[in-house]
Design a protein around this motif. Structure first.
Motif, PDB file in Angstrom:
ATOM      1  N   ASN A   1       0.809  -1.221   0.000  1.00 22.15           N
ATOM      2  CA  ASN A   1       0.000   0.000   0.000  1.00 22.15           C
ATOM      3  C   ASN A   1       0.841   1.268   0.000  1.00 22.15           C
ATOM      4  OD1 ASN A   1      -2.423  -1.437   0.053  1.00 22.15           O
ATOM      5  ND2 ASN A   1      -2.381  -1.621   2.297  1.00 22.15           N
ATOM      6  N   GLY A   2       2.171   1.108  -0.034  1.00 27.39           N
ATOM      7  CA  GLY A   2       3.056   2.268  -0.078  1.00 27.39           C
ATOM      8  C   GLY A   2       3.164   3.020   1.232  1.00 27.39           C
ATOM      9  N   GLN A   3       2.971   2.333   2.353  1.00 29.24           N
ATOM     10  CA  GLN A   3       2.982   2.994   3.661  1.00 29.24           C
ATOM     11  C   GLN A   3       4.344   2.959   4.335  1.00 29.24           C
ATOM     12  OE1 GLN A   3      -0.222   1.502   6.136  1.00 29.24           O
ATOM     13  NE2 GLN A   3      -1.651   1.416   4.406  1.00 29.24           N
ATOM     14  N   ILE A   4       5.315   2.265   3.742  1.00 34.27           N
ATOM     15  CA  ILE A   4       6.657   2.190   4.324  1.00 34.27           C
ATOM     16  C   ILE A   4       7.545   3.221   3.639  1.00 34.27           C
ATOM     17  CG2 ILE A   4       8.607   0.693   4.854  1.00 34.27           C
ATOM     18  CD1 ILE A   4       5.992  -0.184   6.124  1.00 34.27           C
ATOM     19  N   MET A   5       7.969   4.226   4.382  1.00 36.05           N
ATOM     20  CA  MET A   5       8.795   5.281   3.804  1.00 36.05           C
ATOM     21  C   MET A   5      10.154   5.417   4.503  1.00 36.05           C
ATOM     22  SD  MET A   5       7.015   6.343   1.297  1.00 36.05           S
ATOM     23  CE  MET A   5       8.000   7.761   0.835  1.00 36.05           C
ATOM     24  N   PHE A   6      10.162   5.390   5.835  1.00 39.72           N
ATOM     25  CA  PHE A   6      11.409   5.631   6.557  1.00 39.72           C
ATOM     26  C   PHE A   6      11.760   4.533   7.552  1.00 39.72           C
ATOM     27  CE2 PHE A   6       9.766   9.846   5.382  1.00 39.72           C
ATOM     28  CZ  PHE A   6      10.832  10.308   4.627  1.00 39.72           C
ATOM     29  N   LEU A   7      10.742   3.909   8.157  1.00 41.71           N
ATOM     30  CA  LEU A   7      10.990   2.869   9.149  1.00 41.71           C
ATOM     31  C   LEU A   7      10.196   1.615   8.797  1.00 41.71           C
ATOM     32  CD1 LEU A   7      10.845   4.949  12.460  1.00 41.71           C
ATOM     33  CD2 LEU A   7      12.894   4.087  11.321  1.00 41.71           C
ATOM     34  N   PRO A   8      10.783   0.424   8.987  1.00 40.92           N
ATOM     35  CA  PRO A   8      10.050  -0.822   8.702  1.00 40.92           C
ATOM     36  C   PRO A   8       8.935  -1.056   9.713  1.00 40.92           C
ATOM     37  CG  PRO A   8      12.169  -1.308   9.701  1.00 40.92           C
ATOM     38  CD  PRO A   8      12.152   0.178   9.453  1.00 40.92           C
ATOM     39  N   LYS A   9       7.897  -1.724   9.257  1.00 36.26           N
ATOM     40  CA  LYS A   9       6.767  -2.053  10.132  1.00 36.26           C
ATOM     41  C   LYS A   9       6.436  -3.537   9.965  1.00 36.26           C
ATOM     42  CE  LYS A   9       4.726   2.571   9.601  1.00 36.26           C
ATOM     43  NZ  LYS A   9       3.538   3.343   9.141  1.00 36.26           N
ATOM     44  N   GLY A  10       6.181  -4.201  11.086  1.00 32.38           N
ATOM     45  CA  GLY A  10       5.866  -5.624  11.033  1.00 32.38           C
ATOM     46  C   GLY A  10       7.027  -6.422  10.474  1.00 32.38           C
ATOM     47  N   ILE A  11       8.192  -6.268  11.067  1.00 35.07           N
ATOM     48  CA  ILE A  11       9.425  -6.841  10.526  1.00 35.07           C
ATOM     49  C   ILE A  11       9.348  -8.376  10.446  1.00 35.07           C
ATOM     50  CG2 ILE A  11      11.899  -7.143  10.954  1.00 35.07           C
ATOM     51  CD1 ILE A  11      11.948  -4.396  12.197  1.00 35.07           C
ATOM     52  N   HIS A  12       9.741  -8.889   9.297  1.00 34.47           N
ATOM     53  CA  HIS A  12       9.849 -10.334   9.078  1.00 34.47           C
ATOM     54  C   HIS A  12      10.842 -10.560   7.946  1.00 34.47           C
ATOM     55  CE1 HIS A  12       7.713 -10.671   5.173  1.00 34.47           C
ATOM     56  NE2 HIS A  12       7.165  -9.543   5.571  1.00 34.47           N
ATOM     57  N   PHE A  13      11.304 -11.782   7.807  1.00 33.60           N
ATOM     58  CA  PHE A  13      12.298 -12.108   6.784  1.00 33.60           C
ATOM     59  C   PHE A  13      11.801 -13.223   5.862  1.00 33.60           C
ATOM     60  CE2 PHE A  13      14.547 -10.320  10.399  1.00 33.60           C
ATOM     61  CZ  PHE A  13      15.336  -9.346   9.793  1.00 33.60           C
ATOM     62  N   GLN A  14      10.486 -13.380   5.800  1.00 32.11           N
ATOM     63  CA  GLN A  14       9.907 -14.442   4.994  1.00 32.11           C
ATOM     64  C   GLN A  14      10.182 -14.246   3.509  1.00 32.11           C
ATOM     65  OE1 GLN A  14       8.470 -17.177   6.342  1.00 32.11           O
ATOM     66  NE2 GLN A  14       8.416 -18.022   4.262  1.00 32.11           N
ATOM     67  N   ASN A  15      10.270 -12.980   3.067  1.00 30.20           N
ATOM     68  CA  ASN A  15      10.527 -12.709   1.647  1.00 30.20           C
ATOM     69  C   ASN A  15      11.851 -13.332   1.207  1.00 30.20           C
ATOM     70  OD1 ASN A  15       8.170 -11.212   1.406  1.00 30.20           O
ATOM     71  ND2 ASN A  15       9.173  -9.290   1.920  1.00 30.20           N
ATOM     72  N   TYR A  16      12.886 -13.168   2.015  1.00 29.16           N
ATOM     73  CA  TYR A  16      14.190 -13.724   1.659  1.00 29.16           C
ATOM     74  C   TYR A  16      14.189 -15.242   1.789  1.00 29.16           C
ATOM     75  CZ  TYR A  16      15.867  -8.931   1.789  1.00 29.16           C
ATOM     76  OH  TYR A  16      16.047  -7.593   1.532  1.00 29.16           O
ATOM     77  N   ILE A  17      13.456 -15.750   2.777  1.00 25.83           N
ATOM     78  CA  ILE A  17      13.343 -17.204   2.925  1.00 25.83           C
ATOM     79  C   ILE A  17      12.682 -17.801   1.682  1.00 25.83           C
ATOM     80  CG2 ILE A  17      12.235 -19.054   4.242  1.00 25.83           C
ATOM     81  CD1 ILE A  17      12.536 -17.285   6.736  1.00 25.83           C
ATOM     82  N   ASP A  18      11.622 -17.136   1.189  1.00 22.42           N
ATOM     83  CA  ASP A  18      10.920 -17.631   0.000  1.00 22.42           C
ATOM     84  C   ASP A  18      11.820 -17.585  -1.234  1.00 22.42           C
ATOM     85  OD1 ASP A  18       8.679 -18.099   1.487  1.00 22.42           O
ATOM     86  OD2 ASP A  18       7.650 -16.247   0.931  1.00 22.42           O
ATOM     87  N   VAL A  19      12.605 -16.517  -1.348  1.00 22.41           N
ATOM     88  CA  VAL A  19      13.508 -16.399  -2.505  1.00 22.41           C
ATOM     89  C   VAL A  19      14.529 -17.523  -2.491  1.00 22.41           C
ATOM     90  CG1 VAL A  19      15.372 -15.016  -3.508  1.00 22.41           C
ATOM     91  CG2 VAL A  19      13.222 -13.929  -2.889  1.00 22.41           C
ATOM     92  N   PHE A  20      15.098 -17.809  -1.331  1.00 20.37           N
ATOM     93  CA  PHE A  20      16.134 -18.837  -1.251  1.00 20.37           C
ATOM     94  C   PHE A  20      15.563 -20.254  -1.311  1.00 20.37           C
ATOM     95  CE2 PHE A  20      18.471 -15.230   0.628  1.00 20.37           C
ATOM     96  CZ  PHE A  20      19.565 -15.245  -0.226  1.00 20.37           C
TER      97      PHE A  20
END
Length: 299
Positions: free
Chosen positions: A48-67
């Motif tokens: 939704n374009g709401q992340i501009m300066f600080l991360p929210k709801g931090i997780h690393f699933q995106n990198y896990i899925d890529v690998f």
């Protein structure tokens, strides 16, 4: 020793200059920072374009899925291999040809130099290129990544210009002592040409690492797929993922934070592709600046 007194005008100018370059540095860094914080933030918020300066709801699933992508390790090895070997070939090819084009005694030197350079402006097109590669048996062949990159006219121009800035007296003295042309090239010119060779190495490495079109056109064996091509295929899944979410296939609210979206896929892949080059570049920076400046004086 008496210190030189700094005037008020110089003091203000230095502060302004420091602020300007600090702001400029932040502007240059922000796109990479923006990519990273969006890849580790909740995917539904990031989409939704709401992340501009600080991360929210931090997780690393995106990198896990890529690998978890099948054959990712072999594709990474192919990309690494083509980057290392292709860069070495491009650097040595440009260095040798650039040196030879500075030799007045080379047979038909001007003709061969112009014949090489004209390929910068004219080419046969995609279909004749593919037919040529097929006739040379370079389809589904790892050498297709290496051989075409050895002769690059722009790199040759840079090396030729750089070597022309080196005093010819060095070569003359070596030849008087009995050194052959090849020995002059290996023992004198190559060590002195480190800055321009580092510059070409960066150009070649970035080009080889980021390339995927030759894989798309020439390769049908998964064992020869590069990392970039594999990630390119992964990015193409973004539209199907978006359609799945839109159609309500994914209905769990808690899973939306880690559910892949087109935005998360593109940004995660961008980070994975860019990061290796960013880690390598600082080691070549001092050579890169010197080499490109000297190589741009004349052509």
């Amino acid at each position: 020793m008496k210190k030189k007194k700094i005037s008020l005008g110089d003091w203000i100018f230095n502060i302004f200059l420091g602020l300007f370059f600090t702001l400029f540095t932040l502007i240059c860094i922000y796109p990479f920072y923006y990519l990273i914080i969006n890849t580790i933030s909740a995917n539904d918020i990031s989409a939704n374009g709401q992340i501009m300066f600080l991360p929210k709801g931090i997780h690393f699933q995106n990198y896990i899925d890529v690998f978890k992508i099948p054959d990712l390790a072999s594709a990474a090895l192919v990309s690494l291999g083509r980057t290392v070997l292709g860069t070495i070939g491009a650097v040595l090819g440009a260095a040798y040809l650039g040196f030879m084009f500075t030799q007045q005694k080379m047979w038909a030197r001007k003709f061969w130099y112009r014949f090489t350079i004209i390929t910068m402006y004219f080419n046969a097109g995609l279909i004749p290129w593919y037919i040529t590669m097929r006739n040379l048996h370079l389809t589904n062949n790892f050498l297709a990544y290496i051989l075409p990159a050895i002769v690059q006219p722009f790199n040759i121009i840079l090396v030729k210009t750089y070597m022309e800035s080196i005093s010819p007296a060095l070569q003359e003295a070596a030849e008087i002592d009995g050194a052959s042309v090849m020995k002059v090239f290996m023992k004198i010119m190559l060590p002195l040409a480190k800055p321009i060779m580092a510059t070409i190495a960066i150009f070649a490495a970035v080009g080889q690492w980021n390339s995927f079109q030759d894989t798309l056109i020439l390769m049908t064996k998964p064992a020869l797929y590069t990392l970039q091509f594999l990630l390119y295929q992964y990015i193409n899944q973004a539209s199907s993922l978006a359609a799945m979410i839109k159609n309500g296939t994914v209905i769990s609210t808690s899973s939306l934070a880690t559910m892949q979206t087109p935005t998360s896929i593109r940004m995660t892949v961008s980070v994975v592709v860019i990061l290796p080059i960013l880690l390598v570049y600082p080691f070549f920076q001092k050579y890169f600046v010197k080499g490109i400046m000297i190589g741009s004086v004349k052509g």
